[in-house]
Design an enzyme around this catalytic site. Structure first.
Site, short mmCIF file in Angstrom:
data_model
loop_
_atom_site.label_atom_id
_atom_site.label_comp_id
_atom_site.label_asym_id
_atom_site.label_seq_id
_atom_site.Cartn_x
_atom_site.Cartn_y
_atom_site.Cartn_z
CG HIS A 162 -78.64 28.04 26.42
ND1 HIS A 162 -77.74 27.04 26.68
CD2 HIS A 162 -79.00 28.56 27.62
CE1 HIS A 162 -77.53 26.97 28.00
NE2 HIS A 162 -78.29 27.88 28.57
CE LYS B 187 -63.04 21.81 21.47
NZ LYS B 187 -64.38 22.20 21.94
C1 GAR Z 1 -82.39 21.39 23.60
O1 GAR Z 1 -83.29 21.65 24.65
C2 GAR Z 1 -81.35 22.49 23.51
O2 GAR Z 1 -81.84 23.75 23.87
C3 GAR Z 1 -80.33 22.00 24.52
O3 GAR Z 1 -80.26 20.63 24.28
C4 GAR Z 1 -81.55 20.15 23.91
C5 GAR Z 1 -81.41 19.24 22.71
O4 GAR Z 1 -82.62 18.59 22.45
N1 GAR Z 1 -79.06 22.66 24.32
C6 GAR Z 1 -78.26 23.00 25.33
O5 GAR Z 1 -78.49 22.74 26.50
C7 GAR Z 1 -77.02 23.74 24.90
N2 GAR Z 1 -76.30 24.25 26.03
P1 GAR Z 1 -82.83 17.81 21.08
O6 GAR Z 1 -81.61 16.89 20.89
O7 GAR Z 1 -84.08 17.04 21.28
O8 GAR Z 1 -82.93 18.83 19.99
#
Ligand code: GAR
Length: 193
Positions: A113, A69
């Site tokens: 989140h 990473k």
């Molecule tokens: C969103 O709902 C964000 O909150 C979540 O991934 C989705 C991405 O949607 N993030 C997490 O779960 C982080 N732990 P998108 O690609 O349509 O923006």
């Protein structure tokens, strides 16, 4: 006109939050700012096509092609520095940020989140909340630190939901996200002039 504030958006998949941020920059809801870089750890993600279509520089990479990473994060940090990125917005970037990137951009990385943190951390927040039978769902924007979804909270928005349909609650969550994330970015930029 002052120079535009420079944002990077990191995403792994669909990219609807990237779209919301990009649109808010274009329309001025996030005043005087632009997305200057999209970073994705999935070369075939929809967000990569969106970035290309919008003519925004894209750094897409496959983590498995690097020894560790620290290696790929040093490339990302360098690129963000080259692009003079002021704020990194994680938007569905499903990877834990390591010390290399955190040290380079300490206090300048935020995440969205899909739960009311500190409840339901991790990659399946909405599923966890539904299984727990909660009746109030929500969204959190927070600073990113070494902890999993544990950095200082910047903004939260809750909404009631009494059903049991994952697609419905996911779509309601996205609606809130697409308003709250641009709004929060605009406030942060305004505060840190
Ligand atoms: C969103 O709902 C964000 O909150 C979540 O991934 C989705 C991405 O949607 N993030 C997490 O779960 C982080 N732990 P998108 O690609 O349509 O923006």
């Amino acid at each position: 006109m002052a120079e535009k504030r420079r944002l990077a958006v990191f995403a792994s998949g669909y990219g609807s939050n990237f779209e919301a941020i990009q649109k808010a920059c274009e329309e001025g809801t996030i005043p005087n700012a632009e997305v200057v870089l999209v970073v994705s750890d999935h070369r075939d993600a929809r967000v990569c096509s969106l970035a290309k279509d919008a003519g925004i520089p894209l750094l897409d990479f496959c983590p498995k092609e690097y020894p560790n990473k620290a290696h790929y994060e040093s490339i990302i940090a360098e690129r963000c520095e080259e692009e003079k990125v002021e704020l990194i917005c994680l938007a569905g970037y499903m990877r834990i940020v390591g010390p290399t990137l955190l040290e380079a951009f300490r206090g300048r990385i935020i995440n969205i989140h899909p739960s009311l943190l500190p409840s339901f951390k991790g990659a399946h927040a909405i599923e966890q909340a539904l299984s727990a039978g909660v009746k109030v769902f929500g969204v959190t924007i927070h600073y990113v630190d070494e902890t999993l979804d544990g950095g200082k909270i910047i903004a939260q928005r809750a909404f009631p939901y009494e059903g049991n349909d994952i697609e419905e609650v996911t779509s309601l969550t996205h609606e809130v996200e697409h308003i709250l994330y641009p709004e929060t970015i605009a406030k942060l930029l305004q505060t840190n002039k």
